[in-house]
Design a protein around this motif. Sequence first.
Motif, short mmCIF file in Angstrom:
data_model
loop_
_atom_site.label_atom_id
_atom_site.label_comp_id
_atom_site.label_asym_id
_atom_site.label_seq_id
_atom_site.Cartn_x
_atom_site.Cartn_y
_atom_site.Cartn_z
N SER A 74 -27.04 71.89 -23.76
CA SER A 74 -27.31 73.28 -24.09
C SER A 74 -28.92 73.66 -24.04
O SER A 74 -29.53 74.46 -23.45
CB SER A 74 -26.79 73.95 -25.22
N ALA A 75 -29.49 72.35 -24.76
CA ALA A 75 -31.04 72.72 -25.01
C ALA A 75 -31.70 72.85 -23.42
O ALA A 75 -32.85 73.40 -23.00
CB ALA A 75 -31.58 71.64 -25.90
N LEU A 76 -31.12 71.80 -22.48
CA LEU A 76 -31.46 71.70 -21.30
C LEU A 76 -31.58 72.96 -20.44
O LEU A 76 -32.37 73.38 -19.94
CB LEU A 76 -30.92 70.41 -20.78
N CYS A 77 -30.21 73.48 -20.70
CA CYS A 77 -29.91 74.69 -19.73
C CYS A 77 -31.33 75.85 -20.44
O CYS A 77 -31.52 76.63 -19.72
CB CYS A 77 -28.55 75.10 -19.94
N VAL A 78 -31.23 75.98 -21.63
CA VAL A 78 -32.18 77.05 -22.27
C VAL A 78 -33.62 76.56 -21.68
O VAL A 78 -34.23 77.45 -21.49
CB VAL A 78 -32.12 77.12 -23.71
N ALA A 79 -34.15 75.37 -21.87
CA ALA A 79 -35.43 75.15 -21.53
C ALA A 79 -35.81 75.19 -20.05
O ALA A 79 -36.66 75.55 -19.73
CB ALA A 79 -35.70 73.53 -22.11
N GLU A 80 -34.71 75.00 -19.36
CA GLU A 80 -35.02 75.06 -17.67
C GLU A 80 -35.30 76.67 -17.49
O GLU A 80 -36.15 77.14 -16.58
CB GLU A 80 -33.68 74.83 -17.06
N ALA A 81 -34.68 77.58 -18.12
CA ALA A 81 -34.94 78.89 -18.15
C ALA A 81 -36.28 79.64 -18.72
O ALA A 81 -36.56 80.78 -18.54
CB ALA A 81 -33.94 79.87 -18.64
N LEU A 82 -36.89 78.53 -19.62
CA LEU A 82 -38.30 79.31 -20.47
C LEU A 82 -39.29 78.94 -19.41
O LEU A 82 -39.37 78.12 -18.59
CB LEU A 82 -38.32 78.17 -21.69
N PRO A 83 -40.31 79.71 -19.68
CA PRO A 83 -41.56 79.50 -18.82
C PRO A 83 -42.24 78.34 -19.29
O PRO A 83 -41.83 77.71 -20.36
CB PRO A 83 -42.53 80.85 -19.26
N ASP A 84 -43.12 77.85 -18.58
CA ASP A 84 -43.67 76.53 -18.76
C ASP A 84 -44.46 76.59 -20.32
O ASP A 84 -44.40 75.56 -20.66
CB ASP A 84 -44.87 76.17 -17.82
N HIS A 85 -44.88 77.61 -20.76
CA HIS A 85 -45.50 77.59 -22.02
C HIS A 85 -44.46 77.86 -23.06
O HIS A 85 -44.74 77.96 -24.42
CB HIS A 85 -46.68 78.68 -22.18
N GLY A 86 -43.17 78.23 -22.80
CA GLY A 86 -42.12 78.37 -23.89
C GLY A 86 -41.72 77.14 -24.88
O GLY A 86 -42.05 76.15 -24.36
N LYS A 87 -41.07 77.63 -25.63
CA LYS A 87 -40.86 76.60 -26.70
C LYS A 87 -39.67 76.50 -27.40
O LYS A 87 -39.20 77.55 -27.68
CB LYS A 87 -41.72 76.49 -27.67
N LEU A 88 -38.52 75.53 -27.23
CA LEU A 88 -37.47 75.60 -27.94
C LEU A 88 -37.33 74.56 -29.26
O LEU A 88 -37.85 73.46 -28.97
CB LEU A 88 -36.30 75.12 -27.01
N ILE A 89 -37.31 75.16 -30.31
CA ILE A 89 -37.10 74.16 -31.55
C ILE A 89 -35.64 73.91 -31.76
O ILE A 89 -34.71 74.62 -31.81
CB ILE A 89 -37.55 74.86 -32.71
N ALA A 90 -35.26 72.54 -31.37
CA ALA A 90 -34.06 71.98 -31.41
C ALA A 90 -33.89 71.19 -32.70
O ALA A 90 -34.43 70.30 -32.97
CB ALA A 90 -33.81 71.21 -30.13
N CYS A 91 -32.66 71.48 -33.43
CA CYS A 91 -32.43 70.92 -34.95
C CYS A 91 -31.07 69.99 -34.66
O CYS A 91 -30.12 70.48 -34.26
CB CYS A 91 -32.03 72.13 -35.89
N ASP A 92 -31.32 68.96 -35.01
CA ASP A 92 -30.04 67.90 -34.98
C ASP A 92 -30.36 66.78 -36.14
O ASP A 92 -31.67 66.92 -36.58
CB ASP A 92 -29.77 67.34 -33.77
N VAL A 93 -29.38 66.05 -36.32
CA VAL A 93 -29.56 65.02 -37.50
C VAL A 93 -29.29 63.51 -36.81
O VAL A 93 -29.50 62.77 -37.64
CB VAL A 93 -28.67 65.28 -38.88
N SER A 94 -28.79 63.57 -35.62
CA SER A 94 -28.32 62.53 -34.99
C SER A 94 -29.46 61.80 -34.08
O SER A 94 -29.88 62.36 -33.06
CB SER A 94 -27.10 62.74 -34.28
N GLU A 95 -30.04 60.86 -34.52
CA GLU A 95 -31.06 59.95 -33.65
C GLU A 95 -30.31 59.39 -32.39
O GLU A 95 -30.68 59.53 -31.35
CB GLU A 95 -31.81 58.98 -34.34
N GLU A 96 -29.03 58.95 -32.57
CA GLU A 96 -28.17 58.33 -31.42
C GLU A 96 -28.00 59.21 -30.55
O GLU A 96 -28.14 59.10 -29.18
CB GLU A 96 -26.75 57.83 -32.16
#
Length: 220
Positions: A74-96
Motif C-alpha cells: 500500500s505504501a508503494l502504491c501511495v508513493a508512486e502517486a506522490l510528486p517527487d518531493h512528496g513524503k509518506l510517513i509509514a508506521c510499523d513495528v516489524s523489522e522483518e
Amino acid sequence: MSSSTIVVDDRIDAYLLKQGRPESETAAALREATAPMPAAVMQVSPLQGAFMSWLVGFMNVENALEVGTFTGYSALCVAEALPDHGKLIACDVSEEWTSMAREYWERGGVAHKIDLQLRPAAETLDSLISEEREGSFDFAFIDADKPNYDVYYERCLQLLRVGGVVAVDNVLWTGRVADERFNDESTLAIRALNKKIQNDDRVNNVMLPIGDGLTLATRL
C-alpha cells in the motif's frame, strides 16, 4: 441501474483489474512475493491499491501518513502517486516485514519518498503532534491492529488538514461487523469506530465495499 451493490466474485474482480490502471511491475512483484506468506491476507488487494493511488493523485497529496505497512504494497502504491518531493510517513513495528518493503521501495524508485518509522504508531503520531504538525497532512491510511483503531483515527484527524482524507481499512471485517454473533475485541473495536465515524460531525464520510471494506472520511 441497480438499487444494491453487485456481488464481486473472482470473475468480476479479474475484469475490474483488467479494465483499471495496471499495477507497476514493482507492485506486481511485491504482491506476488508476499502471497506465499502466512500473513499475506494483511496485504491490501491490487484494486484497493489502485484506488488509493488514484485518490492520492486526484487530491494532489504531498504529505501522507500510513499506520500499518506490512510488506509495503500500500505504501508503494501511495508513493508512486506522490510528486517527487512528496513524503509518506509509514508506521510499523516489524523489522522483518518492512525489510521486504524497503527492498521493493528501492526497486520501484520511491524509497526517497517514504519515511519508515519502526516503533508503535501511536508514538510516531504523538511525536508529529508535539512537533506541531497538526493540520499539515493531506491523506492518512489506517490498516493496523484493530483494537487501537480509534486511537489512530483521532491522531490522524488532528494531523490532517481541512479537506484531507483519512482512509480506514477492514471496516467490514469479512462481514463480522454485521453479525452480532461476533463480539471479539477486534470486531467490537471496528464496529464501534464505524458507528463513531457515522456520527462524527468533524468529517464527511462514505463506506465502500472495496477489499474488506474501506471508509473514507474528509476532515471538515
